[in-house]
Motif scaffolding. Sequence first.
Motif, mmCIF file in Angstrom:
data_model
loop_
_atom_site.group_PDB
_atom_site.id
_atom_site.type_symbol
_atom_site.label_atom_id
_atom_site.label_comp_id
_atom_site.label_asym_id
_atom_site.label_seq_id
_atom_site.Cartn_x
_atom_site.Cartn_y
_atom_site.Cartn_z
ATOM 1 N N UNK A 108 1.606 -1.010 -4.254
ATOM 2 C CA UNK A 108 1.040 -0.349 -3.071
ATOM 3 C C UNK A 108 -0.129 -1.145 -2.478
ATOM 4 N N UNK A 109 -0.414 -2.288 -3.080
ATOM 5 C CA UNK A 109 -1.344 -3.241 -2.461
ATOM 6 C C UNK A 109 -0.493 -4.204 -1.646
ATOM 7 N N UNK A 110 -0.180 -3.807 -0.437
ATOM 8 C CA UNK A 110 0.726 -4.604 0.384
ATOM 9 C C UNK A 110 0.040 -4.926 1.711
ATOM 10 N N UNK A 111 0.769 -5.577 2.575
ATOM 11 C CA UNK A 111 0.234 -5.894 3.920
ATOM 12 C C UNK A 111 -0.104 -4.641 4.714
ATOM 13 N N UNK A 112 0.536 -3.536 4.362
ATOM 14 C CA UNK A 112 0.299 -2.290 5.120
ATOM 15 C C UNK A 112 -0.948 -1.550 4.639
ATOM 16 N N UNK A 113 -1.451 -1.941 3.483
ATOM 17 C CA UNK A 113 -2.567 -1.195 2.882
ATOM 18 C C UNK A 113 -3.872 -1.458 3.625
ATOM 19 N N UNK A 163 -25.388 0.957 1.828
ATOM 20 C CA UNK A 163 -24.225 0.064 1.908
ATOM 21 C C UNK A 163 -23.495 0.203 3.240
ATOM 22 N N UNK A 164 -22.825 -0.870 3.630
ATOM 23 C CA UNK A 164 -21.948 -0.799 4.800
ATOM 24 C C UNK A 164 -20.533 -0.526 4.306
ATOM 25 N N UNK A 165 -19.788 0.256 5.090
ATOM 26 C CA UNK A 165 -18.391 0.508 4.720
ATOM 27 C C UNK A 165 -17.509 -0.274 5.697
ATOM 28 N N UNK A 166 -16.772 -1.230 5.151
ATOM 29 C CA UNK A 166 -15.970 -2.146 5.966
ATOM 30 C C UNK A 166 -14.499 -1.749 5.914
ATOM 31 N N UNK A 167 -13.856 -1.799 7.083
ATOM 32 C CA UNK A 167 -12.407 -1.619 7.140
ATOM 33 C C UNK A 167 -11.771 -2.993 6.919
ATOM 34 N N UNK A 168 -10.860 -3.073 5.954
ATOM 35 C CA UNK A 168 -10.191 -4.342 5.661
ATOM 36 C C UNK A 168 -8.684 -4.113 5.694
ATOM 37 N N UNK A 169 -8.021 -4.803 6.612
ATOM 38 C CA UNK A 169 -6.560 -4.670 6.740
ATOM 39 C C UNK A 169 -5.986 -6.071 6.880
ATOM 40 N N UNK A 170 -4.657 -6.131 7.043
ATOM 41 C CA UNK A 170 -4.077 -7.477 7.022
ATOM 42 C C UNK A 170 -4.633 -8.346 8.146
ATOM 43 N N UNK A 171 -4.988 -7.717 9.284
ATOM 44 C CA UNK A 171 -5.490 -8.485 10.434
ATOM 45 C C UNK A 171 -6.823 -9.187 10.160
ATOM 46 N N UNK A 172 -7.658 -8.630 9.278
ATOM 47 C CA UNK A 172 -8.968 -9.258 9.044
ATOM 48 C C UNK A 172 -9.207 -9.606 7.577
ATOM 49 N N UNK A 173 -8.131 -9.550 6.791
ATOM 50 C CA UNK A 173 -8.291 -9.783 5.352
ATOM 51 C C UNK A 173 -8.890 -11.165 5.061
ATOM 52 N N UNK A 174 -8.569 -12.139 5.922
ATOM 53 C CA UNK A 174 -9.084 -13.492 5.673
ATOM 54 C C UNK A 174 -10.621 -13.521 5.655
ATOM 55 N N UNK A 214 -2.654 4.014 2.251
ATOM 56 C CA UNK A 214 -1.323 3.431 2.462
ATOM 57 C C UNK A 214 -0.555 4.327 3.431
ATOM 58 N N UNK A 215 0.001 3.767 4.499
ATOM 59 C CA UNK A 215 0.773 4.603 5.423
ATOM 60 C C UNK A 215 1.943 5.254 4.699
ATOM 61 N N UNK A 216 2.206 6.525 4.984
ATOM 62 C CA UNK A 216 3.315 7.178 4.270
ATOM 63 C C UNK A 216 4.676 6.753 4.825
ATOM 64 N N UNK A 217 4.702 5.947 5.884
ATOM 65 C CA UNK A 217 5.986 5.368 6.308
ATOM 66 C C UNK A 217 6.392 4.253 5.344
ATOM 67 N N UNK A 218 5.439 3.776 4.551
ATOM 68 C CA UNK A 218 5.719 2.790 3.495
ATOM 69 C C UNK A 218 5.825 3.537 2.170
ATOM 70 N N UNK A 219 6.342 2.880 1.121
ATOM 71 C CA UNK A 219 6.366 3.535 -0.191
ATOM 72 C C UNK A 219 4.957 3.902 -0.636
ATOM 73 N N UNK A 220 4.826 5.039 -1.286
ATOM 74 C CA UNK A 220 3.520 5.504 -1.774
ATOM 75 C C UNK A 220 3.641 5.941 -3.229
ATOM 76 N N UNK A 221 2.500 6.170 -3.850
ATOM 77 C CA UNK A 221 2.496 6.726 -5.212
ATOM 78 C C UNK A 221 3.270 8.037 -5.239
ATOM 79 N N UNK A 222 3.035 8.872 -4.209
ATOM 80 C CA UNK A 222 3.677 10.187 -4.213
ATOM 81 C C UNK A 222 5.187 10.076 -4.016
ATOM 82 N N UNK A 223 5.613 9.175 -3.163
ATOM 83 C CA UNK A 223 7.060 9.097 -2.889
ATOM 84 C C UNK A 223 7.811 8.387 -4.023
ATOM 85 N N UNK A 224 7.178 7.366 -4.621
ATOM 86 C CA UNK A 224 7.937 6.520 -5.549
ATOM 87 C C UNK A 224 7.649 6.776 -7.024
#
Length: 227
Positions: A50-55, A2-13, A73-83
């Motif tokens: 936690x499925x947000x634009x930052x994820x 399998x290929x492992x793809x990075x998917x973020x808001x910039x390439x989600x489309x 998820x960046x820890x500068x955003x809300x996370x499971x651990x913080x919230x």
Amino acid sequence: MPEIHVVRKDNRHLYENYFDPYFRLRYDIYVKQRKWMALDRPDGREIDQFDSDETVYLFAIEAGQLIGAMRAVPTLSPTLMSDIFPYLNLRGPIRRPDIYELSRVFVIPERRGEHAGPRVEMLLLTAIMEYGISIGLTAFSIVLESWWLPRFERIGWKAHPLGLPQQMDGMSVLAVLVDCDEATWKSLCGQIGMSGPTLTWRGLADVNRRALPALALLPPAAAQHTR
Ligand code: COA
């Protein structure tokens, strides 16, 4: 493989077709199979705050099919651990640009526990280390069940507990920080016989990242010792 793809808001489309199956798979795995009923939703998709634009997602794709995934998820955003689980972390909230929180790692049932070639789960754990060092992370925070600890130990993920395990719905759960470093990535590559970076960064040419080196070819001898 399998290929492992990075998917973020910039390439989600470019991956829009994968998201509905992805959230449905999460529902099947976490709600129907694992019975994490707090995640139940009437639409049969497991999605949370936690499925947000930052994820950032890693999608394991083979022949056009999603066979495994993980999210960060960046820890500068809300996370499971913080919230949701702040009491698991005795040191207090982690909010650092160089630490991302990992969650929802899964492999579809038909592709678990494989012995021929690297396991999909191992590819994901190697790929997230590659992603982390590529963008300058130093650690991953994770809320996990304690059965992961011996698995991490076996593959060389260095996990540091942030508090004591607690019983939740019959599970022993704790918070950890895992080192994100090049030595760990190289060791993981060696264990599965990979000779360098393998992430697919489709549509992400503008992302500021470090190019990782090709590695001397190592025999995949340890690949079968990673369970
Ligand atoms: N409880 C306890 N141990 C578990 C476990 C669970 N729910 N799920 C996996 N393990 C451990 C066991 O030691 C298992 O060995 P066993 O087969 O002797 O029981 C070992 O992991 C291997 O797991 P397996 O599922 O056969 O294959 P894998 O290593 O390819 O995949 C996962 C591991 C976790 C990716 C896969 O089991 C999965 O996708 N599970 C569902 C999603 C999930 O629970 N993710 C973790 C929380 S986000």
